[in-house]
Design a protein around this motif. Structure first.
Motif, short mmCIF file in Angstrom:
data_model
loop_
_atom_site.label_atom_id
_atom_site.label_comp_id
_atom_site.label_asym_id
_atom_site.label_seq_id
_atom_site.Cartn_x
_atom_site.Cartn_y
_atom_site.Cartn_z
N PHE A 16 0.84 -1.21 0.00
CA PHE A 16 0.00 0.00 0.00
C PHE A 16 0.87 1.27 0.00
N ILE A 17 1.74 1.39 1.00
CA ILE A 17 2.58 2.59 1.10
C ILE A 17 3.63 2.59 -0.02
N LEU A 65 12.16 -11.59 2.29
CA LEU A 65 12.82 -11.11 3.51
C LEU A 65 13.58 -12.22 4.23
N THR A 84 10.53 -0.89 3.15
CA THR A 84 9.14 -0.86 3.65
C THR A 84 8.59 -2.26 3.89
N TYR A 163 2.40 -8.15 15.82
CA TYR A 163 2.75 -7.13 14.82
C TYR A 163 3.53 -6.00 15.49
N LYS A 167 7.55 -4.72 14.91
CA LYS A 167 8.03 -3.37 14.58
C LYS A 167 9.04 -2.87 15.61
N VAL A 193 -2.35 4.49 8.51
CA VAL A 193 -2.23 5.11 7.18
C VAL A 193 -3.50 4.84 6.36
N1 LIG Z 1 -0.49 0.79 6.85
C1 LIG Z 1 -0.24 1.36 8.03
O1 LIG Z 1 -1.15 1.91 8.65
C2 LIG Z 1 1.17 1.37 8.58
C3 LIG Z 1 1.42 2.16 9.71
C4 LIG Z 1 2.70 2.22 10.22
C5 LIG Z 1 3.71 1.49 9.64
N2 LIG Z 1 3.46 0.71 8.55
C6 LIG Z 1 4.56 -0.03 7.95
O2 LIG Z 1 4.68 0.32 6.59
C7 LIG Z 1 5.20 -0.77 5.84
C8 LIG Z 1 4.28 -1.05 4.67
O3 LIG Z 1 3.00 -1.34 5.17
P1 LIG Z 1 1.69 -1.35 4.24
O4 LIG Z 1 0.60 -0.80 5.04
O5 LIG Z 1 2.00 -0.75 2.95
O6 LIG Z 1 1.41 -2.93 4.15
P2 LIG Z 1 1.35 -3.92 2.92
O7 LIG Z 1 0.54 -3.36 1.83
O8 LIG Z 1 0.95 -5.25 3.48
O9 LIG Z 1 2.86 -3.97 2.45
C9 LIG Z 1 3.81 -4.83 3.05
C10 LIG Z 1 4.71 -5.35 1.96
O10 LIG Z 1 5.68 -6.25 2.53
C11 LIG Z 1 5.76 -7.40 1.71
N3 LIG Z 1 6.21 -8.58 2.44
C12 LIG Z 1 5.60 -9.20 3.48
N4 LIG Z 1 6.31 -10.31 3.83
C13 LIG Z 1 7.37 -10.38 2.98
C14 LIG Z 1 8.44 -11.28 2.82
N5 LIG Z 1 8.59 -12.36 3.60
N6 LIG Z 1 9.35 -11.03 1.85
C15 LIG Z 1 9.23 -9.96 1.03
N7 LIG Z 1 8.22 -9.06 1.13
C16 LIG Z 1 7.30 -9.26 2.10
C17 LIG Z 1 4.34 -7.59 1.20
O11 LIG Z 1 4.34 -8.43 0.07
P3 LIG Z 1 2.98 -9.26 -0.29
O12 LIG Z 1 1.95 -8.20 -0.56
O13 LIG Z 1 3.34 -10.02 -1.50
O14 LIG Z 1 2.68 -10.08 0.91
C18 LIG Z 1 3.96 -6.14 0.89
O15 LIG Z 1 4.44 -5.77 -0.39
C19 LIG Z 1 5.34 -1.92 6.82
O16 LIG Z 1 6.67 -1.96 7.27
C20 LIG Z 1 4.40 -1.53 7.95
O17 LIG Z 1 4.76 -2.11 9.17
C21 LIG Z 1 2.20 0.62 8.01
#
Ligand SMILES: NC(=O)c1ccc[n+]([C@@H]2O[C@H](COP(=O)([O-])OP(=O)(O)OC[C@H]3O[C@@H](n4cnc5c(N)ncnc54)[C@H](OP(=O)(O)O)[C@@H]3O)[C@@H](O)[C@H]2O)c1
Length: 325
Positions: A16-17, A65, A84, A163, A167, A193
């Motif tokens: 997403f981000i 990862l 990310t 989770y 982090k 987000v």
């Molecule tokens: N969304 C929020 O509200 C929020 C708030 C604070 C911090 N964050 C942080 O921002 C970052 C992105 O979050 P997001 O909301 O954009 O979530 P997201 O859409 O789920 O993105 C996470 C990404 O990580 C990838 N991933 C997961 N496991 C993996 C692995 N073993 N190897 C390689 N890639 C892997 C996922 O790939 P797949 O899609 O193929 O599984 C996806 O592309 C994360 O670090 C999260 O903790 C998010």
């Protein structure tokens, strides 16, 4: 365009981000190396390949990862890295190992590739307010949360909040490793987000917004939420890389709002959308703690208004058929 002639890597580019980050980096003229888990999955790559500039300057790589050295090819030749990728789920079925291992080992894997790549000048790591404000003792309305705060690791572990633990531990590991190896990292700590989705999959917080709109299911106990727009988070990443003075941790918190107020805004924008009855009356709103935006302001990002973020979230949920009205 300040990215012209520079290459950067985004890990987990289909997220997403990260999708917004890839899009904005391409618009600024960067060559982008984006990693995805599965290059053959159109849900992970099709939207990335459709961005302006993708044909000329987007290169996709497969990386996991949990696989050692798997990020080396993507990071090779890059000036900067945006890390990310991390598993994002609050599912009670997700185990500690499923969340913590990819977050911690993955961060060390990516940073290891950066150490082996002398062209990398800075790594921007996407952390979370999860590593800042989760405390055993309730935070009082007089408290001002800022970058000096750290979550209570033992409390989070005792409560099996995997989770959040992932982090906390990933950030800890990143700072320890960066200090040992002398690499320049910056950690960004966004709150919830929201905003429009570029990827086909429903993002976690937008799912929670959907549950709130459709069924009035609260995901914050007192109904108070801290939101930031996904486009502002993407821009903060770019500024944290480009600004020479950027350093340390940055809380990224846009607005604090009670669910009833957020739903009132949505109701005004979309009168035909049936919202849960309980929000029709004025609810008693407990005061929430304060958050410092001082350090984030130094990144020079302009924050999207809550009205625009909520409108674009709802439009995106509608466009992708998650919400029908
Ligand atoms: N969304 C929020 O509200 C929020 C708030 C604070 C911090 N964050 C942080 O921002 C970052 C992105 O979050 P997001 O909301 O954009 O979530 P997201 O859409 O789920 O993105 C996470 C990404 O990580 C990838 N991933 C997961 N496991 C993996 C692995 N073993 N190897 C390689 N890639 C892997 C996922 O790939 P797949 O899609 O193929 O599984 C996806 O592309 C994360 O670090 C999260 O903790 C998010």
């Amino acid at each position: 365009m300040s990215g012209e002639g520079k290459a950067v890597c985004v890990t987990g580019g289909s997220g997403f981000i990260a999708s917004w980050l890839v899009k904005h980096l391409l618009l600024r003229g960067y060559t982008v190396h984006s990693t995805v888990l599965n290059l053959r999955d159109p849900n992970q790559v099709a939207h990335l390949l459709a961005f302006d500039g993708s044909n000329e300057r987007l290169h996709l790589f497969e990386a996991d990862l949990l696989e050692e050295n798997s990020f080396d090819p993507a990071i090779k030749g890059c000036d900067g890295v945006f890390h990310t990728a991390s598993p994002v789920t609050f599912s009670p079925l997700a185990t500690k190992a499923e969340l913590v291992d990819p977050a911690v080992k993955g961060t060390l894997n990516v940073l290891g590739s950066c150490v082996r790549t002398p062209s990398v000048k800075r790594v921007v790591v996407t952390s979370s307010t999860a590593s800042i404000l989760i405390k055993e003792n309730p935070i009082s309305p007089d408290d001002v949360v800022d970058e000096t705060w750290f979550s209570d690791k033992e409390y989070v572990e005792e409560n099996k909040q995997w989770y959040i633990l992932s982090k906390i531990l990933a950030e800890e590991a990143a700072w320890k490793y960066a200090k040992e190896k002398g690499i320049d990292i910056v950690t960004l700590h966004p709150c919830w987000v929201i905003g429009p989705m570029l990827q086909p999959r429903l993002s976690l917080i937008n799912q929670l917004i959907l549950d709130l709109i459709k069924e009035g299911v609260e995901f914050s106990p007192a109904g108070n939420y801290r939101f930031i727009d996904v486009r502002d988070v993407a821009n903060a990443h770019i500024h944290a890389f480009e600004l020479p003075s950027a350093s340390g941790r940055y809380c990224l918190i846009g607005v604090t709002v009670h669910s009833s107020k957020a739903l009132k805004i949505i109701g005004k924008l979309y009168p035909s959308l049936a919202l849960p009855d309980k929000y029709k009356e004025d609810l008693l709103i407990a005061p929430s703690y304060q958050v410092s935006q001082e350090k984030a302001k130094q990144l020079g990002i302009t924050l999207t208004s809550l009205e625009v973020s909520l409108r674009d979230t709802v439009e995106s949920l509608k466009d992708k058929n998650f919400l029908n009205f």
